[in-house]
Design an enzyme around this catalytic site. Structure first.
Site, short mmCIF file in Angstrom:
data_model
loop_
_atom_site.label_atom_id
_atom_site.label_comp_id
_atom_site.label_asym_id
_atom_site.label_seq_id
_atom_site.Cartn_x
_atom_site.Cartn_y
_atom_site.Cartn_z
N LYS A 22 -21.35 -73.45 58.33
CA LYS A 22 -21.21 -71.76 59.40
C LYS A 22 -22.15 -70.84 58.53
O LYS A 22 -23.54 -70.05 58.57
CB LYS A 22 -20.45 -71.49 60.41
CG LYS A 22 -20.53 -70.31 61.11
CD LYS A 22 -19.59 -69.57 61.31
CE LYS A 22 -18.61 -68.59 60.80
NZ LYS A 22 -19.18 -67.60 61.10
N ASN A 23 -21.29 -70.45 57.53
CA ASN A 23 -21.56 -69.27 56.82
C ASN A 23 -22.97 -69.62 55.56
O ASN A 23 -23.48 -68.58 54.80
CB ASN A 23 -20.49 -68.63 56.29
CG ASN A 23 -19.89 -67.81 56.66
OD1 ASN A 23 -20.41 -67.33 58.21
ND2 ASN A 23 -18.25 -67.60 56.71
N CYS A 118 -15.32 -54.20 63.89
CA CYS A 118 -15.27 -55.55 64.43
C CYS A 118 -13.18 -56.02 63.35
O CYS A 118 -13.03 -54.63 63.29
CB CYS A 118 -15.89 -56.16 62.67
SG CYS A 118 -15.01 -58.06 62.31
N ARG A 123 -16.48 -53.27 58.41
CA ARG A 123 -17.57 -54.19 57.41
C ARG A 123 -19.23 -53.54 57.33
O ARG A 123 -19.76 -53.69 59.14
CB ARG A 123 -17.91 -55.36 58.84
CG ARG A 123 -15.94 -56.12 58.04
CD ARG A 123 -16.08 -56.99 59.17
NE ARG A 123 -17.15 -58.14 58.61
CZ ARG A 123 -17.46 -59.73 58.98
NH1 ARG A 123 -16.55 -59.99 60.43
NH2 ARG A 123 -18.52 -60.74 58.05
N ASP A 309 -11.00 -65.83 53.98
CA ASP A 309 -11.52 -67.17 55.30
C ASP A 309 -10.79 -68.18 55.64
O ASP A 309 -10.26 -68.52 55.93
CB ASP A 309 -12.97 -67.49 55.23
CG ASP A 309 -13.85 -66.40 55.41
OD1 ASP A 309 -13.28 -64.94 55.51
OD2 ASP A 309 -15.46 -66.70 55.60
N ARG A 401 -16.83 -70.07 67.81
CA ARG A 401 -17.90 -69.28 66.82
C ARG A 401 -18.01 -70.01 65.70
O ARG A 401 -19.31 -70.14 65.11
CB ARG A 401 -17.74 -67.88 66.76
CG ARG A 401 -17.27 -67.19 67.30
CD ARG A 401 -17.36 -65.21 67.23
NE ARG A 401 -18.72 -64.28 66.83
CZ ARG A 401 -18.27 -64.26 65.54
NH1 ARG A 401 -17.58 -63.13 66.33
NH2 ARG A 401 -19.06 -63.66 65.25
C1 EPZ Z 1 -19.21 -63.23 54.88
O1 EPZ Z 1 -18.80 -61.89 55.83
C2 EPZ Z 1 -18.42 -64.28 55.67
N1 EPZ Z 1 -19.16 -64.08 56.75
C3 EPZ Z 1 -16.94 -63.84 55.84
O2 EPZ Z 1 -16.63 -64.64 57.12
C4 EPZ Z 1 -16.69 -63.68 54.66
O3 EPZ Z 1 -15.48 -63.53 54.83
C5 EPZ Z 1 -17.15 -62.86 54.36
O4 EPZ Z 1 -18.29 -62.95 53.61
C6 EPZ Z 1 -16.50 -62.06 53.07
O5 EPZ Z 1 -16.51 -64.25 52.08
C7 EPZ Z 1 -20.93 -64.73 56.94
O6 EPZ Z 1 -21.17 -65.27 55.19
C8 EPZ Z 1 -22.34 -64.74 57.81
P1 EPZ Z 1 -18.75 -58.78 52.72
P2 EPZ Z 1 -19.49 -60.10 54.91
O7 EPZ Z 1 -19.79 -58.12 52.79
O8 EPZ Z 1 -20.93 -61.67 54.23
C9 EPZ Z 1 -17.34 -54.40 51.82
C10 EPZ Z 1 -16.21 -65.95 58.60
O9 EPZ Z 1 -14.61 -66.00 59.19
N2 EPZ Z 1 -18.83 -53.97 52.20
O10 EPZ Z 1 -18.77 -59.91 51.67
O11 EPZ Z 1 -20.13 -59.68 56.22
C11 EPZ Z 1 -17.12 -55.35 53.27
O12 EPZ Z 1 -16.75 -54.54 54.45
C12 EPZ Z 1 -16.31 -65.01 58.10
O13 EPZ Z 1 -16.63 -67.20 58.57
C13 EPZ Z 1 -19.08 -53.08 52.07
O14 EPZ Z 1 -18.82 -52.23 51.79
O15 EPZ Z 1 -18.79 -59.94 53.82
C14 EPZ Z 1 -15.94 -56.53 52.83
O16 EPZ Z 1 -14.77 -55.26 52.62
C15 EPZ Z 1 -16.00 -63.52 58.77
N3 EPZ Z 1 -20.71 -52.59 52.63
C16 EPZ Z 1 -16.84 -56.28 51.60
O17 EPZ Z 1 -17.54 -55.43 51.28
C17 EPZ Z 1 -21.56 -53.36 52.66
O18 EPZ Z 1 -22.50 -52.66 52.87
C18 EPZ Z 1 -17.76 -58.19 51.51
O19 EPZ Z 1 -17.59 -58.75 52.80
C19 EPZ Z 1 -20.74 -54.91 52.91
C20 EPZ Z 1 -19.90 -55.03 52.30
#
Ligand code: EPZ
Length: 422
Positions: A22-23, A118, A123, A309, A401
């Site tokens: 999915k991701n 969320c 996030r 995850d 999802r």
């Molecule tokens: C991706 O989310 C995945 N989603 C998530 O999978 C996964 O948990 C996550 O990466 C971490 O591996 C998809 O790929 C669609 P991040 P993403 O930006 O990209 C902070 C699942 O269950 N951050 O890597 O949204 C954030 O809050 C899901 O399939 C900021 O502060 O995660 C987090 O603490 C849920 N500012 C950390 O970085 C930003 O602008 C990592 O988040 C962006 C992120």
């Protein structure tokens, strides 16, 4: 609303075919916005999030010929004319933010509803926006929408991410693909899903250096749209990891097919520490049971470390391990909602901030439980497989999802699991 009724499993046996990730699929679908041709994507998982993103592209004017029962979609974005991702879609799926980079790069303007809060944490998307500003975009937040413009096009530059962000890296790689000059992303995500996006762009006219490392250099095409050949999505490492946990918790032997063990290094290493053993071929993993599951210490971190995850699923497994397991969640501040549901089933877990301490082995009892997010849902299913009696997992729209045919795949290996209507 659907729910799952699950009875305690004696043991599971057989083979499970792993679906496409999915991701990985989500950024790859968004990437078709950069194409000047129609692109067929194969091995897409038949899950709600994929349908949501395809719906978003259709709303924007793309022609999507979708056949998810055969795991494929042909997407023609040459007809795309709208540039606004509206709240009604973005609120159902945060990953909609992935259209921001490619639409802005192609049209010079884009509006995306701010995703909002969320279940697993705040996030924010500030890092995506800051990086686009570095590339010359003007960004304003008005009435809940991100308004981004780059009338003279995006310009290559050096971007240093304060934090590693998976969709942030994907968004900027896609924006940089059509930018003027080269963009170097420092502290880039190295997840296999980001790697596949880079490899496909690299194979279709966008030179990218450093693929799979923390420093990516993307050579932009200066606005020229791409001729993207058809491709297949990589296997879902989180789905695979979830079924490895299903085998481990039920003390079963299972073979996963169409899987890439290289993407599961940290997950397999933790299962080995817990006493499980494996036979691995280039596209299968067979997990052999351990009669006693050993306790474990886990810290979630970015790839190649242990994935957030898989945290919920290992937490469920740790309830059946001998001794004290400790799981520290470092990525998301609120990703322990499954703990209270597992406690209701009899698990002995204490939470202190972002650290869960799990005392095992505990006897779990079936009851009604509620899924709170995608991976929390699968943790409850795992617990239900070993809980005495019957468990009903409610609100499984979270599960739908991201898990393709979970109950059918588990039924085929002997689990007593049924999808019913509330
Ligand atoms: C991706 O989310 C995945 N989603 C998530 O999978 C996964 O948990 C996550 O990466 C971490 O591996 C998809 O790929 C669609 P991040 P993403 O930006 O990209 C902070 C699942 O269950 N951050 O890597 O949204 C954030 O809050 C899901 O399939 C900021 O502060 O995660 C987090 O603490 C849920 N500012 C950390 O970085 C930003 O602008 C990592 O988040 C962006 C992120």
């Amino acid at each position: 609303m659907d729910y799952l009724k699950i009875k305690k499993a004696s043991s599971l046996k057989g083979k499970i075919k792993i679906s496409g990730a999915k991701n990985a699929s989500l950024p790859l679908i968004a990437m078709t916005i950069l194409a000047k041709n129609s692109v067929t994507i194969n091995n897409l998982p038949n899950v709600a999030d994929i349908k949501t993103l395809l719906k978003l592209l259709s709303n924007l004017g793309a022609l999507c010929n979708t056949d998810l029962s055969n795991n494929s979609a042909t997407i023609d974005t040459t007809t795309l004319h709208e540039t606004k991702a509206t709240y009604d879609i973005v609120r159902t799926m945060r990953a909609s933010i992935l259209v921001l980079g490619p639409i802005l790069a192609r049209f010079g303007h884009c509006e995306v509803s701010l995703p909002g809060g969320c279940a697993i944490g705040q996030r924010p998307v500030d890092l995506h926006l800051k990086a686009l500003e570095h590339m010359g975009a003007v960004i304003n937040i008005e009435a809940g929408y991100i308004h981004a413009t780059a009338p003279k096009g995006l310009k290559g530059c050096e971007i240093i991410f304060d934090k590693i962000t998976v969709t942030g890296t994907a968004n900027i790689v896609m924006a940089a693909a059509l930018a003027q000059g080269s963009t170097t992303i420092i502290n880039a995500a190295r997840e296999p899903e980001v790697v596949q996006l880079c490899e496909i762009l690299n194979a279709n006219g966008v030179k990218i250096e450093g693929i799979g490392t923390a420093v990516l250099t993307v050579y932009g095409t200066n606005g020229n749209l791409l001729d993207i050949k058809d491709f297949s999505v990589i296997p879902d490492r989180i789905e695979a990891g979830t079924y490895l946990c299903a085998a481990a918790i039920t003390k079963s032997e299972l073979t996963l097919e169409d899987v890439n063990a290289k993407h599961l290094g940290a997950v397999i290493a933790k299962l080995e520490e817990m006493g499980l053993t494996f036979s691995i071929t280039p596209n299968t993993i067979t997990i052999h049971p351990a009669q006693t599951i050993k306790h474990v210490k886990i810290i979630t971190q970015e790839y190649p470390a242990f994935p957030t995850d898989m945290q919920a699923q290992f937490l469920a497994l740790a309830t059946q391990a001998e001794g004290t397991s400790i799981i520290e969640e470092r990525l998301f501040e609120n990703r322990f909602m499954h703990v209270s549901e597992l406690q209701r089933m009899g698990a002995n877990i204490s939470l202190n901030g972002n650290v869960a301490t799990i005392e095992g082995k505990t006897k779990l009892s079936g009851t009604d439980v509620m899924a709170t997010d995608l991976r929390a849902s699968s943790a409850l299913v795992l617990a239900a497989l070993v809980a005495d009696g019957e468990t009903s997992v409610h609100r499984i729209y979270h599960l739908d999802r991201g898990y393709d045919s979970l109950e059918k795949k588990l039924q085929a290996v002997g689990a007593d699991i049924q999808r019913l209507k509330e």
